[in-house]
Scaffold this motif. Structure first.
Motif, PDB file in Angstrom:
ATOM      1  N   ASN A  40       0.826  -1.210   0.000  1.00  0.00           N
ATOM      2  CA  ASN A  40       0.000   0.000   0.000  1.00  0.00           C
ATOM      3  C   ASN A  40       0.859   1.257   0.000  1.00  0.00           C
ATOM      4  O   ASN A  40       0.516   2.254  -0.644  1.00  0.00           O
ATOM      5  N   GLU A  41       1.964   1.218   0.725  1.00  0.00           N
ATOM      6  CA  GLU A  41       2.871   2.365   0.728  1.00  0.00           C
ATOM      7  C   GLU A  41       3.512   2.543  -0.644  1.00  0.00           C
ATOM      8  O   GLU A  41       3.683   3.675  -1.118  1.00  0.00           O
ATOM      9  N   SER A  42       3.873   1.444  -1.293  1.00  0.00           N
ATOM     10  CA  SER A  42       4.433   1.528  -2.642  1.00  0.00           C
ATOM     11  C   SER A  42       3.422   2.128  -3.611  1.00  0.00           C
ATOM     12  O   SER A  42       3.757   2.977  -4.446  1.00  0.00           O
ATOM     13  N   ILE A  43       2.169   1.691  -3.514  1.00  0.00           N
ATOM     14  CA  ILE A  43       1.110   2.225  -4.378  1.00  0.00           C
ATOM     15  C   ILE A  43       0.931   3.718  -4.142  1.00  0.00           C
ATOM     16  O   ILE A  43       0.777   4.509  -5.089  1.00  0.00           O
ATOM     17  N   SER A  44       0.961   4.138  -2.883  1.00  0.00           N
ATOM     18  CA  SER A  44       0.818   5.550  -2.563  1.00  0.00           C
ATOM     19  C   SER A  44       1.957   6.378  -3.167  1.00  0.00           C
ATOM     20  O   SER A  44       1.735   7.488  -3.669  1.00  0.00           O
ATOM     21  N   GLN A  45       3.165   5.833  -3.135  1.00  0.00           N
ATOM     22  CA  GLN A  45       4.312   6.544  -3.718  1.00  0.00           C
ATOM     23  C   GLN A  45       4.158   6.704  -5.230  1.00  0.00           C
ATOM     24  O   GLN A  45       4.451   7.769  -5.788  1.00  0.00           O
ATOM     25  N   VAL A  46       3.703   5.650  -5.896  1.00  0.00           N
ATOM     26  CA  VAL A  46       3.517   5.724  -7.347  1.00  0.00           C
ATOM     27  C   VAL A  46       2.401   6.705  -7.686  1.00  0.00           C
ATOM     28  O   VAL A  46       2.502   7.490  -8.643  1.00  0.00           O
ATOM     29  N   ARG A  47       1.324   6.687  -6.909  1.00  0.00           N
ATOM     30  CA  ARG A  47       0.208   7.606  -7.156  1.00  0.00           C
ATOM     31  C   ARG A  47       0.666   9.065  -7.014  1.00  0.00           C
ATOM     32  O   ARG A  47       0.332   9.923  -7.840  1.00  0.00           O
ATOM     33  N   ASP A  48       1.471   9.329  -5.976  1.00  0.00           N
ATOM     34  CA  ASP A  48       1.939  10.704  -5.745  1.00  0.00           C
ATOM     35  C   ASP A  48       2.864  11.179  -6.864  1.00  0.00           C
ATOM     36  O   ASP A  48       2.710  12.300  -7.362  1.00  0.00           O
ATOM     37  N   ILE A  49       3.803  10.344  -7.251  1.00  0.00           N
ATOM     38  CA  ILE A  49       4.754  10.777  -8.284  1.00  0.00           C
ATOM     39  C   ILE A  49       4.055  10.943  -9.628  1.00  0.00           C
ATOM     40  O   ILE A  49       4.445  11.786 -10.451  1.00  0.00           O
ATOM     41  N   SER A  50       3.002  10.176  -9.877  1.00  0.00           N
ATOM     42  CA  SER A  50       2.256  10.307 -11.132  1.00  0.00           C
ATOM     43  C   SER A  50       1.558  11.659 -11.216  1.00  0.00           C
ATOM     44  O   SER A  50       1.427  12.231 -12.301  1.00  0.00           O
ATOM     45  N   HIS A  51       1.107  12.174 -10.057  1.00  0.00           N
ATOM     46  CA  HIS A  51       0.438  13.477 -10.046  1.00  0.00           C
ATOM     47  C   HIS A  51       1.438  14.624 -10.196  1.00  0.00           C
ATOM     48  O   HIS A  51       1.180  15.599 -10.885  1.00  0.00           O
ATOM     49  N   PHE A  52       2.567  14.504  -9.510  1.00  0.00           N
ATOM     50  CA  PHE A  52       3.534  15.602  -9.506  1.00  0.00           C
ATOM     51  C   PHE A  52       4.373  15.647 -10.785  1.00  0.00           C
ATOM     52  O   PHE A  52       4.780  16.723 -11.222  1.00  0.00           O
ATOM     53  N   LYS A  53       4.640  14.485 -11.372  1.00  0.00           N
ATOM     54  CA  LYS A  53       5.475  14.456 -12.571  1.00  0.00           C
ATOM     55  C   LYS A  53       4.895  13.443 -13.555  1.00  0.00           C
ATOM     56  O   LYS A  53       5.191  12.259 -13.491  1.00  0.00           O
ATOM     57  N   PRO A  54       4.097  13.875 -14.490  1.00  0.00           N
ATOM     58  CA  PRO A  54       3.465  12.945 -15.445  1.00  0.00           C
ATOM     59  C   PRO A  54       4.505  12.232 -16.300  1.00  0.00           C
ATOM     60  O   PRO A  54       5.637  12.688 -16.454  1.00  0.00           O
ATOM     61  N   LEU A  55       4.085  11.100 -16.855  1.00  0.00           N
ATOM     62  CA  LEU A  55       4.960  10.316 -17.714  1.00  0.00           C
ATOM     63  C   LEU A  55       5.241  11.070 -19.013  1.00  0.00           C
ATOM     64  O   LEU A  55       4.362  11.730 -19.571  1.00  0.00           O
ATOM     65  N   SER A  56       6.474  10.965 -19.483  1.00  0.00           N
ATOM     66  CA  SER A  56       6.855  11.643 -20.717  1.00  0.00           C
ATOM     67  C   SER A  56       6.028  11.114 -21.893  1.00  0.00           C
ATOM     68  O   SER A  56       5.741   9.908 -21.984  1.00  0.00           O
ATOM     69  N   SER A  57       5.666  12.005 -22.777  1.00  0.00           N
ATOM     70  CA  SER A  57       4.885  11.621 -23.955  1.00  0.00           C
ATOM     71  C   SER A  57       5.681  10.761 -24.924  1.00  0.00           C
ATOM     72  O   SER A  57       5.102  10.091 -25.784  1.00  0.00           O
ATOM     73  N   THR A  58       7.009  10.747 -24.784  1.00  0.00           N
ATOM     74  CA  THR A  58       7.852   9.938 -25.684  1.00  0.00           C
ATOM     75  C   THR A  58       8.005   8.498 -25.197  1.00  0.00           C
ATOM     76  O   THR A  58       8.588   7.679 -25.911  1.00  0.00           O
TER      77      THR A  58
END
Length: 398
Positions: free
Chosen positions: A304-322
């Motif tokens: 659950n902590e790992s999932i929370s970390q991934v969720r947070d980083i996805s909001h703050f820094k979106p995946l590159s379009s490339t």
């Protein structure tokens, strides 16, 4: 002389001896009621006597001491001897900082380099067949996360380092370790990251933070974040799955797993195409290794902590379009689970893909589940090689 004889004649005769006393009969000794002695040295033929009960208790205690002391000691000694012998020769331990060493194995040549990240609580052995197949067209690398397989866990005083803000056995810390490994091994970027289950969380986190180092993500049976909001799934994960791993860890710590493996009552879970004898021996070694199984428990527990970390980083820094994304799944998540749980996983995987990667390429391999990476590795490798060849053609055209 006559006077003397006269005096002698006047001496009175000695008194007669006293009559013999009447015979004395010995008085009977009064027997005091004796308290029973549990561990009396006197033998007793009664099978329920205190002596026999005490003897049996002592025998049971001796066997318990033998069971609790000798098997763990022999298991530990065997692990110390087997570890260096079973580590694959093509792999190496690489220092990623302050003495922490991670196991890395790279075979093949070429670009793009493919890095594989294993499912929750599993070693890099799950990728061996796929790695060998992919290495025919490019360089393929597998590694063990800290504490799993042949990788070493960080020292206790290293868990709170200022440059390592993430807790052990969580995605953030695993990605920090992987990035250090990539840098120390001098792997050429951009990389293709291939992850399964927890490995998909790590691959996504890595691609968000180090987006210039990743060209493609391949997510095999990704874990949807919202799945762990469902009570039925939480109950299965924490009350059944983690309990199973905890029992297996305890069993390994007391040496029971090794005894069960020797007698054939316990078998490695990984079976599939072209399983070698060395592979089976390594799996038995890991099943007997409480340190490896302890890390497996931690990775499940902190999911659950790992999932929370991934969720947070996805909001703050979106995946590159490339960065391109490919998802690979089977007919169902786990054929050993009830249909209700498989339906829940499939439903949330659909939502996850639609919300996060709407243009993703979704590949479904028939008649398989999450174990496809070691039960049907050729099917997975086939799609990976197609992706690699397509990537090369695109790079050459540019």
């Amino acid at each position: 002389m006559r006077g003397v004889s006269k005096r002698r004649q006047n001496v009175p005769p000695p008194p007669p001896p006293p009559p013999p006393p009447p015979s004395l009969k010995p008085k009977p000794i009064e027997q005091k009621p004796s308290t029973p002695q549990i561990c009396s040295t006197e033998t007793n033929t009664d099978s329920f006597s205190p002596w026999r009960i005490c003897s049996r208790l002592i025998s049971i205690l001796k066997y318990l001491i033998l069971i609790l002391v000798i098997p763990p000691f022999l298991n530990y000694a065997s692990l110390q001897r087997e570890g260096p012998l079973l580590q694959p020769q093509e792999g190496q331990l690489i220092d990623v900082g302050l003495g922490q060493k991670l196991y890395l194995s790279c075979i093949g040549k070429g670009q793009p380099v493919v890095v594989f990240d294993a499912p929750t609580g599993m070693s890099s052995d799950v990728w061996l067949s796929i790695q060998k197949d992919v290495s025919l067209v490019t360089q393929a690398c597998i590694y063990d996360r800290a504490g799993l397989g042949f990788s070493k866990k960080a020292f206790q005083n290293e868990e709170t380092r200022p440059d390592k803000p993430w807790a052990q056995s969580t995605t953030g810390r695993m990605v920090d370790d992987l990035h250090g490994l990539v840098m120390e091994a001098k792997l050429q970027s951009p990389l293709i990251l291939v992850g399964s289950e927890l490995g998909t969380l790590n691959a996504r986190f890595y691609a968000h933070i180090h987006n210039w180092e990743v060209s493609d993500l391949v997510l095999i049976d990704p874990i949807p974040e919202e799945l762990f909001m469902e009570d039925v799934w939480l109950q299965y994960w924490y009350n059944e799955l983690i309990l199973h791993h905890q029992i297996r860890q305890f069993s390994a710590a007391i040496g029971l797993n090794r005894m069960l493996l020797i007698t054939g009552l316990l078998q490695p879970a990984m079976t599939g195409e072209n399983i070698s004898k060395e592979f089976v021996m390594r799996q038995k070694y890991l099943l007997s290794n409480p340190a490896h199984l302890s890390t497996a428990v931690d990775e499940h527990f902190f999911i659950n902590e790992s999932i929370s970390q991934v969720r947070d980083i996805s909001h703050f820094k979106p995946l590159s379009s490339t960065t391109s994304v490919t998802v690979i799944t089977g007919d169902h998540y786990d054929e050993q689970l009830p249909d209700s749980l498989n339906k829940v996983v499939f439903q949330f995987q659909q939502q996850f893909i639609a919300q996060n990667y709407p243009s993703v390429k979704w590949i479904r391999i028939k008649e398989t589940d999450r174990r496809m990476i070691y039960r049907k590795p050729s099917d997975v490798a086939k799609h990976l090689k197609k992706l690699i060849n397509k990537k090369r053609v695109k790079q050459e055209s540019q």
